[in-house]
Design an enzyme around this catalytic site. Structure first.
Site, PDB file in Angstrom:
ATOM      1  CD  GLU A 127      -4.902  -0.380   3.511  1.00  0.00           C
ATOM      2  OE1 GLU A 127      -4.608  -1.425   4.150  1.00  0.00           O
ATOM      3  OE2 GLU A 127      -5.607  -0.393   2.487  1.00  0.00           O
ATOM      4  NE  ARG A 187      -3.392  -2.661   0.288  1.00  0.00           N
ATOM      5  CZ  ARG A 187      -2.940  -3.650  -0.485  1.00  0.00           C
ATOM      6  NH1 ARG A 187      -1.992  -3.433  -1.394  1.00  0.00           N
ATOM      7  NH2 ARG A 187      -3.412  -4.866  -0.376  1.00  0.00           N
ATOM      8  CB  SER A 205      -8.273  -2.108   5.336  1.00  0.00           C
ATOM      9  OG  SER A 205      -8.866  -3.260   4.808  1.00  0.00           O
TER      10      SER A 205
HETATM   11  C1  FAD Z   1     -15.503  -0.533   0.343  1.00  0.00           C
HETATM   12  C2  FAD Z   1     -14.023  -0.335   0.143  1.00  0.00           C
HETATM   13  C3  FAD Z   1     -13.224  -1.429  -0.205  1.00  0.00           C
HETATM   14  C4  FAD Z   1     -11.845  -1.262  -0.386  1.00  0.00           C
HETATM   15  N1  FAD Z   1     -11.096  -2.354  -0.730  1.00  0.00           N
HETATM   16  C5  FAD Z   1      -9.769  -2.202  -0.946  1.00  0.00           C
HETATM   17  C6  FAD Z   1      -8.968  -3.325  -1.345  1.00  0.00           C
HETATM   18  O1  FAD Z   1      -9.440  -4.436  -1.524  1.00  0.00           O
HETATM   19  N2  FAD Z   1      -7.645  -3.113  -1.550  1.00  0.00           N
HETATM   20  C7  FAD Z   1      -7.068  -1.886  -1.396  1.00  0.00           C
HETATM   21  O2  FAD Z   1      -5.858  -1.753  -1.611  1.00  0.00           O
HETATM   22  N3  FAD Z   1      -7.804  -0.821  -0.979  1.00  0.00           N
HETATM   23  C8  FAD Z   1      -9.127  -0.937  -0.775  1.00  0.00           C
HETATM   24  N4  FAD Z   1      -9.871   0.144  -0.385  1.00  0.00           N
HETATM   25  C9  FAD Z   1      -9.222   1.440  -0.108  1.00  0.00           C
HETATM   26  C10 FAD Z   1      -9.126   2.396  -1.319  1.00  0.00           C
HETATM   27  O3  FAD Z   1     -10.170   2.171  -2.257  1.00  0.00           O
HETATM   28  C11 FAD Z   1      -7.773   2.258  -2.008  1.00  0.00           C
HETATM   29  O4  FAD Z   1      -6.738   2.676  -1.150  1.00  0.00           O
HETATM   30  C12 FAD Z   1      -7.649   3.066  -3.305  1.00  0.00           C
HETATM   31  O5  FAD Z   1      -6.427   2.737  -3.886  1.00  0.00           O
HETATM   32  C13 FAD Z   1      -7.743   4.575  -3.106  1.00  0.00           C
HETATM   33  O6  FAD Z   1      -8.042   5.151  -4.370  1.00  0.00           O
HETATM   34  P1  FAD Z   1      -8.743   6.587  -4.467  1.00  0.00           P
HETATM   35  O7  FAD Z   1      -8.777   6.988  -5.895  1.00  0.00           O
HETATM   36  O8  FAD Z   1      -9.991   6.611  -3.733  1.00  0.00           O
HETATM   37  O9  FAD Z   1      -7.616   7.453  -3.738  1.00  0.00           O
HETATM   38  P2  FAD Z   1      -7.824   8.662  -2.714  1.00  0.00           P
HETATM   39  O10 FAD Z   1      -8.513   8.184  -1.487  1.00  0.00           O
HETATM   40  O11 FAD Z   1      -8.412   9.823  -3.436  1.00  0.00           O
HETATM   41  O12 FAD Z   1      -6.308   8.964  -2.361  1.00  0.00           O
HETATM   42  C14 FAD Z   1      -5.507   8.014  -1.691  1.00  0.00           C
HETATM   43  C15 FAD Z   1      -4.043   8.481  -1.782  1.00  0.00           C
HETATM   44  O13 FAD Z   1      -3.655   8.491  -3.161  1.00  0.00           O
HETATM   45  C16 FAD Z   1      -3.228   9.804  -3.560  1.00  0.00           C
HETATM   46  N5  FAD Z   1      -3.714  10.032  -4.938  1.00  0.00           N
HETATM   47  C17 FAD Z   1      -4.997   9.973  -5.388  1.00  0.00           C
HETATM   48  N6  FAD Z   1      -5.026  10.239  -6.724  1.00  0.00           N
HETATM   49  C18 FAD Z   1      -3.751  10.482  -7.111  1.00  0.00           C
HETATM   50  C19 FAD Z   1      -3.130  10.864  -8.338  1.00  0.00           C
HETATM   51  N7  FAD Z   1      -3.832  11.025  -9.466  1.00  0.00           N
HETATM   52  N8  FAD Z   1      -1.786  11.052  -8.361  1.00  0.00           N
HETATM   53  C20 FAD Z   1      -1.040  10.883  -7.228  1.00  0.00           C
HETATM   54  N9  FAD Z   1      -1.560  10.546  -6.032  1.00  0.00           N
HETATM   55  C21 FAD Z   1      -2.897  10.350  -5.970  1.00  0.00           C
HETATM   56  C22 FAD Z   1      -3.883  10.749  -2.557  1.00  0.00           C
HETATM   57  O14 FAD Z   1      -3.178  11.965  -2.447  1.00  0.00           O
HETATM   58  C23 FAD Z   1      -3.845   9.912  -1.284  1.00  0.00           C
HETATM   59  O15 FAD Z   1      -2.574   9.998  -0.679  1.00  0.00           O
HETATM   60  C24 FAD Z   1     -11.262   0.009  -0.204  1.00  0.00           C
HETATM   61  C25 FAD Z   1     -12.063   1.100   0.144  1.00  0.00           C
HETATM   62  C26 FAD Z   1     -13.433   0.938   0.313  1.00  0.00           C
HETATM   63  C27 FAD Z   1     -14.253   2.129   0.677  1.00  0.00           C
END
Ligand code: FAD
Length: 292
Positions: free
Chosen positions: A287, A170, A217
């Site tokens: 996380e 992660r 998580s």
């Molecule tokens: C129901 C549910 C299930 C989930 N299951 C999983 C799973 O199975 N596995 C898993 O790993 N995670 C899971 N997650 C957590 C989450 O979806 C992941 O961490 C995902 O990768 C975050 O993506 P996001 O676009 O929402 O990022 P954000 O929440 O918008 O950002 C997360 C981080 O990424 C950075 N970021 C976002 N976009 C960019 C960009 N374009 N360039 C550079 N940095 C950027 C942000 O600054 C921040 O530090 C889950 C979440 C939920 C709500």
């Protein structure tokens, strides 16, 4: 504010909305600088100006892993209004980072391209998933990345190959705003991809609380252990502070049962950390990204 960003940038792309409207857990207040650029050149201008003014930049994708507190004078940049595009050449797909990952997986299925099914059902955008090196069921998104294009802190576009990025649990070494990702996908028949998506989504729904907003998580799994199991063994499932609750379905998920606040969630996080340390001697590591 006017000293940092010129009026054209401010009027065209500065959002007055509250962060709650974008946050997957529906928590957050207004931000001083919440930009939604519509072009890569606007994105570069914002980054250059923020950098010159020494303001911290926070890219925001699906906001499914960020807990917004008082964001202060950070410059938040949402990807959703940037142009959307993908291009396929054999099994290589170049895609803009602002696609929702689940929609992208479905879209690739139409071209008999698969591999990322393990991420089906996550409310993430591709950029956030790449930055976080999202993973599940023993696989990580990094396994499929060929290269990533970013806008760096100087506002310049830069390509980072897979080998130039360090990927861990992660976490990645990427420093900049991800705009494009190139994936090497697997040639797979549509019906096989559909069956795998169905199976993954059904597993997620049986294990995770999908009926309330959350950030997935809360903690990383400690080595050879599971954060959710440790929290469950400390009898914390179902514990509620304000409208934030430790899910009774999965101990590592905090859900918003109505009007949970940043403080409610932080109090639960402290409780989970303290109890697990007291009863199990294990220090849990967050996380989710707490921005305060
Ligand atoms: C129901 C549910 C299930 C989930 N299951 C999983 C799973 O199975 N596995 C898993 O790993 N995670 C899971 N997650 C957590 C989450 O979806 C992941 O961490 C995902 O990768 C975050 O993506 P996001 O676009 O929402 O990022 P954000 O929440 O918008 O950002 C997360 C981080 O990424 C950075 N970021 C976002 N976009 C960019 C960009 N374009 N360039 C550079 N940095 C950027 C942000 O600054 C921040 O530090 C889950 C979440 C939920 C709500």
């Amino acid at each position: 504010m006017e000293k940092v960003f010129d009026s054209k940038l401010l009027t065209s792309i500065l959002s007055k909305s509250s962060l709650k409207d974008y946050s997957n857990i529906r928590i957050g207040d207004k931000a001083s600088y919440l930009f939604m650029p519509q072009s890569i050149s606007d994105l570069s201008s914002i980054i250059v100006k923020a950098n010159k003014a020494d303001l911290e930049i926070l890219p925001v994708g699906g906001a499914s892993n960020i807990l917004f507190g008082n964001v202060g004078d950070r410059v938040l940049i949402l990807d959703r209004d940037l142009p959307m595009y993908y291009n396929i050449k054999e099994n290589e797909v170049i895609v803009t980072s602002n696609h929702n990952i689940s929609i992208f997986i479905d879209e690739m299925k139409k071209h008999n391209l698969g591999g990322l099914e393990f991420l089906a059902g996550i409310p993430a955008h591709i950029g956030g998933a790449v930055y976080m090196n999202a993973g599940a069921f023993g696989k990580n998104i990094s396994d499929y990345i060929k290269w990533v294009e970013i806008v760096n802190v100087n506002g310049k576009r830069e390509i980072l190959t897979h080998d130039e990025i360090s990927f861990s649990y992660r976490k990645t070494s990427i420093n900049g705003f991800i705009i494009y990702v190139s994936f090497g996908l697997d040639q797979k028949p549509k019906n096989k991809i559909s069956a795998e998506i169905k199976d993954i989504i059904s597993k997620r729904h049986s294990r995770h609380p999908y009926d309330y907003p959350s950030l997935g998580s809360t903690f990383k799994n400690p080595e050879n252990n599971y954060a959710g199991k440790l929290i469950e063994e400390c009898d914390l499932k179902g514990t509620r502070i304000g409208d934030a609750e430790i899910s009774s379905k999965h101990g590592n998920f905090i859900i918003n049962k109505g009007n949970a606040t940043f403080d409610d969630v932080m109090s639960l996080i402290e409780l989970m950390k303290n109890e697990v340390y007291k009863k199990k001697g294990i220090k849990l590591e967050l996380e989710i990204k707490v921005i305060n």
